[in-house]
Design a protein around this motif. Structure first.
Motif, PDB file in Angstrom:
ATOM      1  N   PRO A  98       0.771  -1.789  -0.108  1.00 33.56           N
ATOM      2  CA  PRO A  98      -0.556   0.305  -0.136  1.00 33.56           C
ATOM      3  C   PRO A  98       0.560   1.410  -0.175  1.00 33.56           C
ATOM      4  O   PRO A  98       1.869   0.908   0.808  1.00 33.56           O
ATOM      5  N   ILE A  99       0.273   2.098  -0.971  1.00 31.06           N
ATOM      6  CA  ILE A  99       1.379   3.461  -0.292  1.00 31.06           C
ATOM      7  C   ILE A  99       1.089   4.257   0.726  1.00 31.06           C
ATOM      8  O   ILE A  99       1.724   4.346   0.841  1.00 31.06           O
ATOM      9  N   ARG A 100       0.124   4.014   1.163  1.00 31.61           N
ATOM     10  CA  ARG A 100       0.179   4.543   2.806  1.00 31.61           C
ATOM     11  C   ARG A 100       0.819   4.100   3.346  1.00 31.61           C
ATOM     12  O   ARG A 100       1.180   4.633   4.387  1.00 31.61           O
ATOM     13  N   SER A 101       1.664   3.103   2.983  1.00 32.03           N
ATOM     14  CA  SER A 101       2.480   2.401   4.426  1.00 32.03           C
ATOM     15  C   SER A 101       4.290   3.244   3.764  1.00 32.03           C
ATOM     16  O   SER A 101       4.826   2.775   4.702  1.00 32.03           O
ATOM     17  N   LEU A 102       4.423   3.910   2.971  1.00 35.82           N
ATOM     18  CA  LEU A 102       5.494   3.953   2.209  1.00 35.82           C
ATOM     19  C   LEU A 102       5.853   5.581   3.350  1.00 35.82           C
ATOM     20  O   LEU A 102       4.972   5.959   3.767  1.00 35.82           O
ATOM     21  N   ASN A 103       7.035   5.611   3.345  1.00 38.06           N
ATOM     22  CA  ASN A 103       7.360   7.301   3.640  1.00 38.06           C
ATOM     23  C   ASN A 103       7.489   8.096   3.276  1.00 38.06           C
ATOM     24  O   ASN A 103       8.173   8.397   2.420  1.00 38.06           O
ATOM     25  N   ALA A 104       7.087   8.746   3.329  1.00 38.73           N
ATOM     26  CA  ALA A 104       6.719  10.495   2.043  1.00 38.73           C
ATOM     27  C   ALA A 104       7.854  10.556   1.576  1.00 38.73           C
ATOM     28  O   ALA A 104       7.687  10.814   0.451  1.00 38.73           O
ATOM     29  N   ARG A 105       8.355  11.020   2.688  1.00 38.27           N
ATOM     30  CA  ARG A 105       9.605  11.513   2.634  1.00 38.27           C
ATOM     31  C   ARG A 105      10.405  10.792   1.734  1.00 38.27           C
ATOM     32  O   ARG A 105      11.757  11.740   1.285  1.00 38.27           O
ATOM     33  N   ARG A 106      10.738   9.755   1.873  1.00 40.15           N
ATOM     34  CA  ARG A 106      11.872   8.348   1.158  1.00 40.15           C
ATOM     35  C   ARG A 106      11.057   8.557   0.352  1.00 40.15           C
ATOM     36  O   ARG A 106      12.341   8.534  -1.173  1.00 40.15           O
ATOM     37  N   VAL A 107       9.984   8.690  -0.605  1.00 38.81           N
ATOM     38  CA  VAL A 107       9.854   7.847  -1.213  1.00 38.81           C
ATOM     39  C   VAL A 107       9.708   9.532  -2.296  1.00 38.81           C
ATOM     40  O   VAL A 107      10.396   9.842  -3.550  1.00 38.81           O
ATOM     41  N   LEU A 108       9.564  10.962  -1.761  1.00 41.93           N
ATOM     42  CA  LEU A 108       9.467  12.334  -2.771  1.00 41.93           C
ATOM     43  C   LEU A 108      11.266  12.205  -2.590  1.00 41.93           C
ATOM     44  O   LEU A 108      11.713  12.901  -4.090  1.00 41.93           O
ATOM     45  N   ALA A 109      12.352  11.418  -2.263  1.00 41.61           N
ATOM     46  CA  ALA A 109      13.241  11.963  -2.742  1.00 41.61           C
ATOM     47  C   ALA A 109      14.006  11.285  -3.120  1.00 41.61           C
ATOM     48  O   ALA A 109      15.201  11.351  -3.732  1.00 41.61           O
ATOM     49  N   THR A 110      13.700  10.108  -3.722  1.00 41.34           N
ATOM     50  CA  THR A 110      13.658   9.297  -4.715  1.00 41.34           C
ATOM     51  C   THR A 110      13.270  10.362  -6.654  1.00 41.34           C
ATOM     52  O   THR A 110      13.374  10.444  -7.675  1.00 41.34           O
ATOM     53  N   GLU A 111      12.408  11.493  -5.961  1.00 42.05           N
ATOM     54  CA  GLU A 111      11.745  12.393  -7.198  1.00 42.05           C
ATOM     55  C   GLU A 111      13.147  12.632  -8.347  1.00 42.05           C
ATOM     56  O   GLU A 111      13.722  13.610  -7.407  1.00 42.05           O
ATOM     57  N   ARG A 112      13.049  12.270  -9.729  1.00 42.24           N
ATOM     58  CA  ARG A 112      13.768  13.152 -10.329  1.00 42.24           C
ATOM     59  C   ARG A 112      13.736  14.649 -11.105  1.00 42.24           C
ATOM     60  O   ARG A 112      14.802  14.854 -10.814  1.00 42.24           O
ATOM     61  N   TYR A 113      12.964  14.613 -10.408  1.00 44.03           N
ATOM     62  CA  TYR A 113      12.433  15.819 -11.311  1.00 44.03           C
ATOM     63  C   TYR A 113      11.752  16.790 -10.054  1.00 44.03           C
ATOM     64  O   TYR A 113      10.175  17.694 -10.247  1.00 44.03           O
ATOM     65  N   PRO A 114      11.580  17.180  -9.792  1.00 43.52           N
ATOM     66  CA  PRO A 114      11.309  17.934  -8.050  1.00 43.52           C
ATOM     67  C   PRO A 114      10.871  19.508  -8.601  1.00 43.52           C
ATOM     68  O   PRO A 114      11.390  20.317  -9.588  1.00 43.52           O
ATOM     69  N   ALA A 115       9.528  19.404  -8.366  1.00 43.61           N
ATOM     70  CA  ALA A 115       9.076  20.896  -8.131  1.00 43.61           C
ATOM     71  C   ALA A 115       9.618  22.061  -8.301  1.00 43.61           C
ATOM     72  O   ALA A 115       9.761  22.732  -9.228  1.00 43.61           O
ATOM     73  N   ALA A 116      10.921  21.935  -7.426  1.00 49.33           N
ATOM     74  CA  ALA A 116      11.523  23.579  -7.278  1.00 49.33           C
ATOM     75  C   ALA A 116      12.513  23.529  -8.827  1.00 49.33           C
ATOM     76  O   ALA A 116      12.810  24.249  -8.768  1.00 49.33           O
ATOM     77  N   SER A 117      13.046  21.856  -8.830  1.00 46.32           N
ATOM     78  CA  SER A 117      13.874  22.001 -10.338  1.00 46.32           C
ATOM     79  C   SER A 117      13.250  22.412 -11.487  1.00 46.32           C
ATOM     80  O   SER A 117      13.912  22.866 -12.061  1.00 46.32           O
ATOM     81  N   THR A 118      12.267  21.847 -11.206  1.00 47.87           N
ATOM     82  CA  THR A 118      11.386  22.249 -12.672  1.00 47.87           C
ATOM     83  C   THR A 118      11.434  23.838 -12.432  1.00 47.87           C
ATOM     84  O   THR A 118      11.556  24.485 -13.506  1.00 47.87           O
ATOM     85  N   ALA A 119      11.076  24.282 -11.798  1.00 48.34           N
ATOM     86  CA  ALA A 119      10.822  26.263 -11.770  1.00 48.34           C
ATOM     87  C   ALA A 119      11.860  26.450 -12.156  1.00 48.34           C
ATOM     88  O   ALA A 119      12.426  27.103 -12.679  1.00 48.34           O
ATOM     89  N   GLN A 120      13.443  26.058 -11.054  1.00 51.24           N
ATOM     90  CA  GLN A 120      14.668  26.807 -11.099  1.00 51.24           C
ATOM     91  C   GLN A 120      15.289  26.155 -12.879  1.00 51.24           C
ATOM     92  O   GLN A 120      15.734  27.626 -13.637  1.00 51.24           O
ATOM     93  N   HIS A 121      14.740  25.326 -13.863  1.00 55.88           N
ATOM     94  CA  HIS A 121      15.384  24.937 -14.714  1.00 55.88           C
ATOM     95  C   HIS A 121      14.866  25.962 -15.949  1.00 55.88           C
ATOM     96  O   HIS A 121      15.395  25.948 -16.792  1.00 55.88           O
ATOM     97  N   ARG A 122      12.934  26.273 -15.916  1.00 53.96           N
ATOM     98  CA  ARG A 122      12.406  27.096 -16.600  1.00 53.96           C
ATOM     99  C   ARG A 122      12.975  28.013 -16.598  1.00 53.96           C
ATOM    100  O   ARG A 122      13.112  28.770 -17.890  1.00 53.96           O
ATOM    101  N   GLN A 123      13.524  28.821 -14.990  1.00 47.77           N
ATOM    102  CA  GLN A 123      14.165  29.678 -15.566  1.00 47.77           C
ATOM    103  C   GLN A 123      15.468  30.039 -15.932  1.00 47.77           C
ATOM    104  O   GLN A 123      15.875  30.960 -16.833  1.00 47.77           O
ATOM    105  N   ALA A 124      16.276  28.916 -15.884  1.00 49.58           N
ATOM    106  CA  ALA A 124      17.505  29.353 -17.019  1.00 49.58           C
ATOM    107  C   ALA A 124      17.203  28.926 -18.397  1.00 49.58           C
ATOM    108  O   ALA A 124      17.880  28.881 -18.526  1.00 49.58           O
ATOM    109  N   ALA A 125      16.222  28.394 -18.573  1.00 45.77           N
ATOM    110  CA  ALA A 125      16.098  28.432 -20.396  1.00 45.77           C
ATOM    111  C   ALA A 125      15.722  29.198 -20.846  1.00 45.77           C
ATOM    112  O   ALA A 125      15.536  30.349 -20.979  1.00 45.77           O
TER     113      ALA A 125
END
Length: 125
Positions: A98-125
């Motif tokens: 179940p997804i509810r059994s997962l630690n959200a912070r650990r899951v999100l730490a694996t995210e390749r394109y977190p929201a902040a990085s996406t915004a920074q990437h758009r600004q750099a383009a």
């Protein structure tokens, strides 16, 4: 390159509207069949149906962000993130976990394109 994408089964990108009750109010949501399939998988992992999942997501989104501008787009992004987080190893491929059994912070730490990085990437383009 395009063959990878254009060879998709056309039923996957056909749109289908479903009626979902959000706190007793019938709401029509139109998504492509692929997204309905992914939502069904996400819901099933936690013993829910798609309407229950939609209500839960809606409630938590309203609690976190306030108003909901485009819920259908939000659901599409949820599906994309679910699949990306499976590929990055944050969400196990084993659908019996179940997804509810997962630690959200650990899951999100694996995210390749977190929201902040996406915004920074758009600004750099």
């Amino acid at each position: 390159m395009c063959q990878v994408f254009i060879s998709a089964d056309p039923t996957l990108y056909e749109s289908r509207a479903r009626s979902v009750r959000l706190h007793g109010v019938a709401t029509s949501i139109k998504l492509e069949n692929l997204f309905w399939q992914v939502l069904d998988e996400i819901a099933a992992r936690d013993g829910m149906g798609v309407p229950q999942l939609c209500t839960k997501l809606y409630d938590e989104l309203v609690e976190e962000r306030g108003a909901v501008d485009n819920f259908a787009s939000f659901l599409r992004v949820c599906c994309g993130r679910y699949m990306a987080l499976q590929l990055s190893g944050g969400i196990p491929q084993d659908a019996s976990i179940p997804i509810r059994s997962l630690n959200a912070r650990r899951v999100l730490a694996t995210e390749r394109y977190p929201a902040a990085s996406t915004a920074q990437h758009r600004q750099a383009a």
